[in-house]
Design a protein around this motif. Structure first.
Motif, short mmCIF file in Angstrom:
data_model
loop_
_atom_site.label_atom_id
_atom_site.label_comp_id
_atom_site.label_asym_id
_atom_site.label_seq_id
_atom_site.Cartn_x
_atom_site.Cartn_y
_atom_site.Cartn_z
N VAL A 131 0.84 -1.20 0.00
CA VAL A 131 0.00 0.00 0.00
C VAL A 131 0.88 1.24 0.00
N GLU A 132 1.91 1.25 0.81
CA GLU A 132 2.81 2.41 0.88
C GLU A 132 3.55 2.61 -0.46
N ARG A 133 4.03 1.53 -1.04
CA ARG A 133 4.74 1.61 -2.31
C ARG A 133 3.82 2.14 -3.40
N GLU A 134 2.58 1.66 -3.44
CA GLU A 134 1.64 2.11 -4.46
C GLU A 134 1.24 3.56 -4.25
N SER A 135 1.23 4.02 -3.00
CA SER A 135 0.85 5.42 -2.74
C SER A 135 1.90 6.39 -3.29
N TRP A 136 3.12 5.95 -3.44
CA TRP A 136 4.17 6.79 -4.03
C TRP A 136 3.94 7.03 -5.50
N TYR A 137 3.27 6.07 -6.15
CA TYR A 137 3.08 6.16 -7.59
C TYR A 137 1.80 6.90 -7.97
N HIS A 138 0.94 7.17 -7.00
CA HIS A 138 -0.35 7.81 -7.31
C HIS A 138 -0.42 9.18 -6.72
#
Length: 104
Positions: A97-104
């Motif tokens: 979730v944290e990793r994906e939040s960096w991309y959005h």
């Protein structure tokens, strides 16, 4: 590798079904199992790899046994802990979730 030199690897894999993990993080509100499954899928893979490079052919079996014994002595107790599956699934969920939040 080269000549009589070998790469000796030990790979340990364990699938953790998300359904079997009771998701309750110490009283804090945590996402539902369905939400975790949407992010991670039905199962989470635990994998650990140990390697030694440039091992002589006559030492292959001994080195493999050393890698195996080290795993049993140092990691098996951790994996055997009742809390391990839940902690590992939650850790992987939060990381993704944290990793994906960096991309959005």
């Amino acid at each position: 590798m080269v000549g009589d030199r070998w790469l000796v690897s030990l790979i340990i894999r364990m699938e953790i079904p998300v359904d079997e993990v009771s998701i309750n993080d110490g009283g804090k509100s945590v996402e539902s199992v369905d939400e975790i499954k949407n992010v991670l899928g039905e199962k989470v893979l635990f994998e650990q790899k140990r390697e030694r490079i440039f091992v002589g052919e006559s030492e292959k079996q001994t080195v493999f046994e050393e890698l195996y014994d080290f795993f049993i002595d140092s990691v098996l107790g951790y994996l055997s802990n009742k809390a391990f599956p839940k902690r590992y699934v939650l850790k992987k969920y939060r990381e993704k979730v944290e990793r994906e939040s960096w991309y959005h």
